[in-house]
Scaffold this motif. Structure first.
Motif, PDB file in Angstrom:
ATOM      1  N   GLU A  39     -45.670 -21.403 -14.694  1.00 42.59           N
ATOM      2  CA  GLU A  39     -46.165 -20.110 -14.224  1.00 42.59           C
ATOM      3  C   GLU A  39     -45.042 -19.184 -13.740  1.00 42.59           C
ATOM      4  O   GLU A  39     -45.023 -18.002 -14.082  1.00 42.59           O
ATOM      5  CB  GLU A  39     -47.149 -20.312 -13.065  1.00 42.59           C
ATOM      6  N   GLN A  40     -44.116 -19.718 -12.952  1.00 41.67           N
ATOM      7  CA  GLN A  40     -43.071 -18.869 -12.363  1.00 41.67           C
ATOM      8  C   GLN A  40     -41.833 -18.720 -13.249  1.00 41.67           C
ATOM      9  O   GLN A  40     -40.981 -17.881 -12.988  1.00 41.67           O
ATOM     10  CB  GLN A  40     -42.680 -19.397 -10.973  1.00 41.67           C
ATOM     11  N   ARG A  41     -41.730 -19.552 -14.254  1.00 45.94           N
ATOM     12  CA  ARG A  41     -40.675 -19.454 -15.276  1.00 45.94           C
ATOM     13  C   ARG A  41     -39.240 -19.610 -14.755  1.00 45.94           C
ATOM     14  O   ARG A  41     -38.315 -18.975 -15.242  1.00 45.94           O
ATOM     15  CB  ARG A  41     -40.797 -18.152 -16.052  1.00 45.94           C
ATOM     16  N   ARG A  43     -35.703 -21.375 -14.545  1.00 45.37           N
ATOM     17  CA  ARG A  43     -34.958 -22.112 -15.561  1.00 45.37           C
ATOM     18  C   ARG A  43     -33.483 -22.139 -15.185  1.00 45.37           C
ATOM     19  O   ARG A  43     -33.015 -21.335 -14.388  1.00 45.37           O
ATOM     20  CB  ARG A  43     -35.141 -21.502 -16.937  1.00 45.37           C
ATOM     21  N   ARG A  64     -35.306 -15.828 -11.221  1.00 43.36           N
ATOM     22  CA  ARG A  64     -35.924 -17.018 -11.818  1.00 43.36           C
ATOM     23  C   ARG A  64     -34.916 -17.842 -12.627  1.00 43.36           C
ATOM     24  O   ARG A  64     -35.280 -18.575 -13.522  1.00 43.36           O
ATOM     25  CB  ARG A  64     -37.125 -16.670 -12.711  1.00 43.36           C
ATOM     26  N   GLY A 113     -35.955 -27.635 -16.566  1.00 37.57           N
ATOM     27  CA  GLY A 113     -37.396 -27.455 -16.500  1.00 37.57           C
ATOM     28  C   GLY A 113     -38.164 -28.574 -15.834  1.00 37.57           C
ATOM     29  O   GLY A 113     -39.348 -28.737 -16.084  1.00 37.57           O
TER      30      GLY A 113
END
Length: 182
Positions: A39-41, A43, A64, A113
């Motif tokens: 959802e928040q991506r 990485r 992010r 991830g």
């Protein structure tokens, strides 16, 4: 600071139903991963790994993207809000999180991830840095303290600013390292 704390609280609330429904550690990790990396991506920033922005948590949250240590810190902050025992594992050249419960342990690579890493994979990674002929590397897979984590983050920034010939910032960061070493 309060706005960032509220954001971490929101992410913990979003992950809570999945965490509560989980039947094992892999399910707990999957619930956290779904929020943070889905959802928040969030990485890993492999393209600009040495960008100083990757080392400041406020910038990591805004962009992010981060490096292993900052993404693991973020992971820990959300997990702690859920009462989960997630700790940082300060491997040489990389940083992992570990979730451990009565059923076992799960090593988490937040830079990739939230991928689960086996102890064997972690030992193989360690073998690139040390001769493991006499050891299985377990000592290097132990949690590090929040203070040591902060020292490592500042040391990373110090090196980056030295290499960029930003002597004023490098000196400022060196002073923090001296204070933290006391």
């Amino acid at each position: 600071v309060e706005a960032y704390q509220a954001q971490l609280d929101d992410w913990a609330r979003a992950a809570a139903p999945g965490v509560e429904a989980a039947t094992d550690g892999a399910g707990v990790v999957a619930a956290l991963n779904a929020v943070l990396f889905g959802e928040q991506r969030f990485r890993g920033n492999a393209e600009q790994y040495f960008d100083p922005e990757n080392s400041y948590l406020d910038r990591v949250i805004a962009r992010r993207r981060g490096i292993p240590i900052t993404l693991c810190c973020l992971y820990q902050f959300v997990a702690r809000r859920l009462g989960l025992p997630v700790v940082g594992i300060g491997m040489p050249g990389h940083f992992l999180c570990r979730y451990q419960d009565a059923q076992g342990e799960w090593l988490i690579d937040a830079f990739h991830g939230g991928r689960l890493v086996t102890r064997s994979e972690a030992r193989q990674r360690l073998a690139h840095f040390f001769s493991m002929a006499d050891s299985d590397g377990s000592i290097l897979l132990q949690p590090i303290s929040p203070r040591r984590c902060l020292q490592r983050m500042i040391a990373n920034l110090h090196v980056i600013h030295q290499e960029r010939r930003d002597t004023a910032e490098a000196r400022r960061l060196q002073q923090y390292l001296i204070l933290l070493s006391r």
